[in-house]
Design a protein around this motif. Structure first.
Motif, PDB file in Angstrom:
ATOM      1  N   PHE A  80       0.842  -1.202   0.000  1.00 27.53           N
ATOM      2  CA  PHE A  80       0.000   0.000   0.000  1.00 27.53           C
ATOM      3  C   PHE A  80       0.876   1.251   0.000  1.00 27.53           C
ATOM      4  CE2 PHE A  80      -4.464   1.061   0.471  1.00 27.53           C
ATOM      5  CZ  PHE A  80      -4.415   2.425   0.773  1.00 27.53           C
ATOM      6  N   ALA A  81       1.960   1.211   0.774  1.00 25.67           N
ATOM      7  CA  ALA A  81       2.868   2.360   0.829  1.00 25.67           C
ATOM      8  C   ALA A  81       3.568   2.563  -0.508  1.00 25.67           C
ATOM      9  CB  ALA A  81       3.903   2.145   1.932  1.00 25.67           C
ATOM     10  N   LEU A  82       3.971   1.470  -1.162  1.00 28.71           N
ATOM     11  CA  LEU A  82       4.654   1.599  -2.450  1.00 28.71           C
ATOM     12  C   LEU A  82       3.737   2.220  -3.497  1.00 28.71           C
ATOM     13  CD1 LEU A  82       7.176   1.086  -4.147  1.00 28.71           C
ATOM     14  CD2 LEU A  82       6.249  -1.159  -4.708  1.00 28.71           C
ATOM     15  N   PHE A  83       2.491   1.774  -3.541  1.00 32.08           N
ATOM     16  CA  PHE A  83       1.539   2.367  -4.478  1.00 32.08           C
ATOM     17  C   PHE A  83       1.378   3.862  -4.199  1.00 32.08           C
ATOM     18  CE2 PHE A  83       0.196  -1.947  -5.456  1.00 32.08           C
ATOM     19  CZ  PHE A  83      -0.165  -1.855  -6.783  1.00 32.08           C
ATOM     20  N   GLY A  84       1.285   4.211  -2.919  1.00 26.78           N
ATOM     21  CA  GLY A  84       1.123   5.616  -2.556  1.00 26.78           C
ATOM     22  C   GLY A  84       2.309   6.466  -2.974  1.00 26.78           C
ATOM     23  N   LEU A  85       3.517   5.927  -2.825  1.00 29.37           N
ATOM     24  CA  LEU A  85       4.719   6.672  -3.206  1.00 29.37           C
ATOM     25  C   LEU A  85       4.835   6.813  -4.725  1.00 29.37           C
ATOM     26  CD1 LEU A  85       7.301   5.138  -0.708  1.00 29.37           C
ATOM     27  CD2 LEU A  85       6.344   7.448  -0.648  1.00 29.37           C
TER      28      LEU A  85
END
Length: 229
Positions: A80-85
Motif C-alpha cells: 500500500f505504501a509503495l503504491f502511494g509513493l
C-alpha cells in the motif's frame, strides 16, 4: 479502466450476495479479466527481469548474495505504501500498477532462479564445454532448462502473491477487482457493501486458483520428462 475513483460497482438496493453477483456479472467479468491480465503481464515482465538478474549474479557469491538479500528486503516494503509513493511519479494507474507488481513479482523468482542455476551439476557444464558449446549455448540449452522447474516454482509463488497485491491497484486508479473490494470496505454498513467486498475477494481467489492450474500445466509442457523424473 474501472476503479474506485471511476465508478461505484455496488450501488443499488440491498440484495443477497447471489443477486448482487448476477446483477453485476458483466462488470465482475470485465474487471476479473482486467485483474488477470494485469497479473499475467506483470508476471511475464517480472520473470524476465528476475532471470536476467540471476544469470548475471549466480556465479558470484557476493553479487548473488546481494541479489537475494535485496529480494528479501524488497518483500518487506508494504504494498500500500509503495503504491502511494509511486503515485507522485507515475500518473497512469495502469503503468503504476504494472511497475509495482513487476517489482514485487521479481523478488521470489530471483531467489529461485539463483538457486536453480547454482544447482546445475558442474560436471554436466564441463561436459558441454568439452563438446564445444559456448557459454550462451550452455546457458540456454542446459542450465536454464535444468533450472526451469525451480524457477517455475518461484513464478507460481509470485503469481499467487501478485493476485492479492493487484487488488490494491484500485487505490491508484488501477484496473481489476480491487474496485469492488475498496468500494465495499469504504461503505461498511451501507447497502451491499459486504456483498461488494466479498465479490471482489472471491473473484481474486478464483483467478488465483485458475492461474496456478495454468502455470502447473505450463510446467508439465515445458519441462522434459527426464528432469521431471
Amino acid at each position: 479502466m474501472s476503479s474506485i475513483r471511476g465508478g461505484t460497482p455496488d450501488t443499488g438496493g440491498r440484495v443477497n450476495f447471489f443477486e448482487f453477483v448476477q446483477d453485476r456479472w458483466s462488470l465482475l467479468w470485465f474487471q476479473g479479466y482486467q485483474h488477470l491480465s494485469l497479473v499475467v503481464q506483470s508476471l511475464v515482465i517480472a520473470t524476465l527481469i528476475a532471470v536476467v538478474v540471476a544469470v548475471l549474479t549466480y556465479r558470484s557469491p557476493l553479487w548473488s548474495g546481494l541479489a537475494e538479500a535485496g529480494a528479501a528486503v524488497g518483500l518487506t516494503i508494504p504494498s500500500f505504501a509503495l503504491f502511494g509513493l509511486l503515485i507522485a511519479f507515475i500518473t497512469s494507474g495502469v503503468v503504476l500498477s504494472v511497475v509495482a507488481l513487476a517489482f514485487y513479482g521479481a523478488l521470489p523468482i530471483v531467489r529461485n532462479a539463483v538457486v536453480g542455476l547454482r544447482g546445475v551439476d558442474p560436471g554436466l557444464v564441463e561436459s558441454a564445454r568439452g563438446m564445444g558449446m559456448n557459454r550462451f549455448a550452455i546457458l540456454t540449452r542446459l542450465q536454464l532448462p535444468m533450472a526451469w522447474p525451480i524457477i517455475l516454482t518461484g513464478v507460481r509463488v509470485s503469481a499467487q502473491m501478485l493476485m492479492g497485491i493487484a487488488a490494491i491497484a484500485a487505490y491508484a486508479s488501477g484496473p481489476g477487482l480491487g474496485s469492488f473490494i475498496f468500494s465495499g470496505l469504504s461503505r461498511i454498513g451501507g447497502a451491499n457493501a459486504t456483498n461488494s467486498a466479498w465479490a471482489g475477494i472471491l473473484g481474486v481467489v478464483v483467478l488465483a486458483i485458475v492461474l496456478d492450474l495454468v502455470l502447473n500445466a505450463v510446467g508439465r509442457l515445458t519441462t522434459s520428462r527426464g528432469i521431471r523424473a
